[in-house]
Motif scaffolding. Structure first.
Motif, PDB file in Angstrom:
ATOM      1  N   GLY A 185      -5.175  -1.596  -0.881  1.00 54.88           N
ATOM      2  CA  GLY A 185      -6.443  -1.101  -0.579  1.00 54.88           C
ATOM      3  C   GLY A 185      -6.985  -2.143   0.143  1.00 54.88           C
ATOM      4  N   THR A 186      -6.914  -3.474  -0.170  1.00 53.00           N
ATOM      5  CA  THR A 186      -7.760  -4.500   0.606  1.00 53.00           C
ATOM      6  C   THR A 186      -7.121  -4.720   2.065  1.00 53.00           C
ATOM      7  N   TYR A 187      -5.836  -4.475   2.406  1.00 45.64           N
ATOM      8  CA  TYR A 187      -5.190  -4.617   3.314  1.00 45.64           C
ATOM      9  C   TYR A 187      -5.519  -3.405   4.271  1.00 45.64           C
ATOM     10  N   ALA A 236      -4.528 -10.061   0.631  1.00 47.80           N
ATOM     11  CA  ALA A 236      -4.073  -8.811   0.116  1.00 47.80           C
ATOM     12  C   ALA A 236      -2.394  -8.891   0.278  1.00 47.80           C
ATOM     13  N   SER A 237      -1.811  -9.524   1.289  1.00 46.06           N
ATOM     14  CA  SER A 237      -0.353  -9.510   1.293  1.00 46.06           C
ATOM     15  C   SER A 237       0.179 -10.332   0.187  1.00 46.06           C
ATOM     16  N   VAL A 238      -0.529 -11.308  -0.184  1.00 45.27           N
ATOM     17  CA  VAL A 238      -0.010 -12.252  -1.200  1.00 45.27           C
ATOM     18  C   VAL A 238      -0.071 -11.370  -2.563  1.00 45.27           C
ATOM     19  N   ILE A 239      -0.889 -10.589  -2.740  1.00 46.27           N
ATOM     20  CA  ILE A 239      -0.972  -9.833  -3.779  1.00 46.27           C
ATOM     21  C   ILE A 239       0.063  -8.843  -3.833  1.00 46.27           C
ATOM     22  N   LEU A 272       5.062 -11.840   2.772  1.00 42.34           N
ATOM     23  CA  LEU A 272       4.756 -13.123   2.880  1.00 42.34           C
ATOM     24  C   LEU A 272       4.650 -13.865   4.103  1.00 42.34           C
ATOM     25  N   VAL A 273       5.561 -13.587   4.898  1.00 44.50           N
ATOM     26  CA  VAL A 273       5.902 -13.995   6.244  1.00 44.50           C
ATOM     27  C   VAL A 273       4.792 -13.306   7.150  1.00 44.50           C
ATOM     28  N   GLY A 274       4.618 -12.193   7.052  1.00 41.80           N
ATOM     29  CA  GLY A 274       3.311 -11.300   7.795  1.00 41.80           C
ATOM     30  C   GLY A 274       2.055 -11.742   7.511  1.00 41.80           C
ATOM     31  N   ALA A 288       7.364  -8.210  -6.965  1.00 41.44           N
ATOM     32  CA  ALA A 288       8.272  -9.002  -7.866  1.00 41.44           C
ATOM     33  C   ALA A 288       8.545  -8.186  -9.139  1.00 41.44           C
ATOM     34  N   CYS A 289       7.490  -7.458  -9.499  1.00 45.76           N
ATOM     35  CA  CYS A 289       7.559  -6.891 -10.883  1.00 45.76           C
ATOM     36  C   CYS A 289       8.735  -6.230 -11.404  1.00 45.76           C
ATOM     37  N   PRO A 290       9.137  -5.146 -10.727  1.00 44.42           N
ATOM     38  CA  PRO A 290      10.334  -4.287 -10.818  1.00 44.42           C
ATOM     39  C   PRO A 290      11.646  -5.342 -10.580  1.00 44.42           C
TER      40      PRO A 290
END
Length: 428
Positions: free
Chosen positions: A352-354, A320-323, A415-417, A329-331
């Protein structure tokens, strides 16, 4: 209900079905409780999101149009710092509360009542300083509600049902967050009515929650002698003795800092980064919430039961964190409404997953069954502290280097999280 998970390591704070503290609902009442947790969290996040996403930024822009970014950061940061230890303190006090209404009910009602009162007074704030004071009181009150409500999940439900229950809590939270933005957008030009509507919703929903899910009277329960020394020491959890708790704390803190660094400034991102007028930005913020909601609901109802069946939590929260990092990154790549919509869709699925599995995972790393409310509240410091820092942190990055750097740094923090979940051993 989902099947029971394999027992975690002995030192974790999960409880077996026959050892759930407090009232143990049967299958029918268990479903009522899960549904009530959904609705209760819906009301709280309705208020949090609508106020933070629309009403508060609009009021700040009216009070201080030239310095709105810094002023919003100040108002939100001051209130968030004030709530850092509200949930663990109220959690500890509710653990010890003895009344015919139970341990959690008195605190939930007290917080809802004061929250409603302070909400209806917010429109009178004509300065940034007064707005900061009143918003701080609102946040403290709502945290007084949220701490005991979170503890009810650990109080009354066995480990094997917590993934499913957390899914409903996550859906309620996210649907509330979306509905809050949409509802608040209708009152962006009439703040007085808007604040009153949110006050009424919180007060009525929490009243119904405690009436439908009556707590067991706690007057006859034993209570250890009070010690200020023991009380204060209880807010320290040794990372050496409880490393999983410490890693979960760090993981949540980094995730919240990264995600909320962007979330708090969505309205201003649309105005200053994308370049659309404030009136249109209020409407687009609601559209972003709807797009995010679709992904959140889809992922929540799939990943909660899936996690229960698989007996795993970590792979889900890491993915979930990677997603979410991809969404952030999109904006950065495309500073357009389309880029923001892509951010909402992708991040919504990951969020939602997180949200679904984070609560379930946290209940499995608590140091003590007897202090569940206090320990869950202490973990919530990992939410409140970065939320306190995020607005000022974001305002600094925006002022220094602009919105592209904000998105890049936020994605890196998330990502570090995710990596901080890897050392946790007692939860698969």
């Amino acid at each position: 209900m989902a099947p029971t998970l394999p027992d975690p390591a002995p030192h974790t704070a999960t409880v077996a079905p026959d050892d759930v503290p407090g009232p143990r609902p049967g299958p029918g009442r268990g479903r009522v409780l899960i549904g009530s947790l959904l609705i209760g969290n819906f009301s709280l996040f309705l208020a949090y999101s609508g106020l933070l996403g629309i009403l508060l930024p609009n009021q700040v822009a009216e009070v201080d149009p030239a310095g709105k970014v810094g002023s919003l950061g100040l108002v939100v940061s001051v209130s968030a710092f004030a709530t850092l230890f509200v949930q663990p303190i109220v959690g500890a006090l509710s653990d010890r509360t003895r009344s015919r209404f139970g341990r959690r009910t008195p605190w939930m009602m007290l917080g809802a009542l004061f929250g409603a009162v302070f909400l209806v007074t917010l429109p009178v704030a004509g300065s940034v300083a007064l707005l900061a004071v009143l918003w701080r009181l609102v946040q403290v009150s709502l945290n007084i509600v949220q701490g005991p409500m979170t503890a009810i999940l650990a109080d009354r439900l066995p480990t094997g049902q917590r993934g499913t229950a957390s899914a409903f809590v996550g859906v309620g939270s996210m649907v509330g967050a979306t509905a809050g933005v949409l509802l608040a957008a209708r009152f962006a030009t009439d703040l007085g009515i808007g604040y009153s509507v949110f006050a009424a919703v919180v007060l009525v929903v929490i009243l119904l929650f405690v009436l439908v899910n009556r707590d067991t009277p706690s007057t006859g329960q034993p209570r250890a002698a009070w010690s200020w020394s023991a009380f204060l020491k209880g807010f320290w959890v040794s990372p050496r003795r409880h490393p999983d708790f410490a890693w979960a704390f760090v993981a949540r803190m980094l995730f919240v800092l990264g995600y909320w660094a962007v979330y708090n400034f969505q309205l201003y991102i649309l105005v200053d980064h994308v370049g659309i007028p404030l009136e249109r930005a209020n409407a687009v913020t609601g559209q972003l919430s709807l797009v995010m909601l679709v992904g959140t609901v889809l992922s929540s109802f799939v990943t909660g039961p899936w996690s229960d069946r698989a007996g795993r939590r970590k792979p889900f929260v890491i993915a979930a964190s990677v997603i979410i990092a991809v969404g952030l990154a999109c904006p950065l790549i495309s500073p357009t409404i389309g880029g923001m919509l892509a951010f909402a869709a992708i991040s919504g699925f990951g969020f939602g997953t997180y949200m679904t599995l984070d609560v379930a995972l946290m209940t499995q790393v608590l140091p003590s069954d007897d202090d569940a409310a206090k320990d869950l509240g202490l973990l919530n410091v990992a939410t409140n502290f970065p939320q306190a820092v995020a607005p000022t942190f974001s305002a600094f990055l925006i002022t220094l280097a602009g919105y592209p750097v904000l998105f890049a740094v936020a994605g890196l923090l998330v990502l570090v999280g995710a990596a901080a979940f890897l050392p946790i051993r007692s939860v698969r």
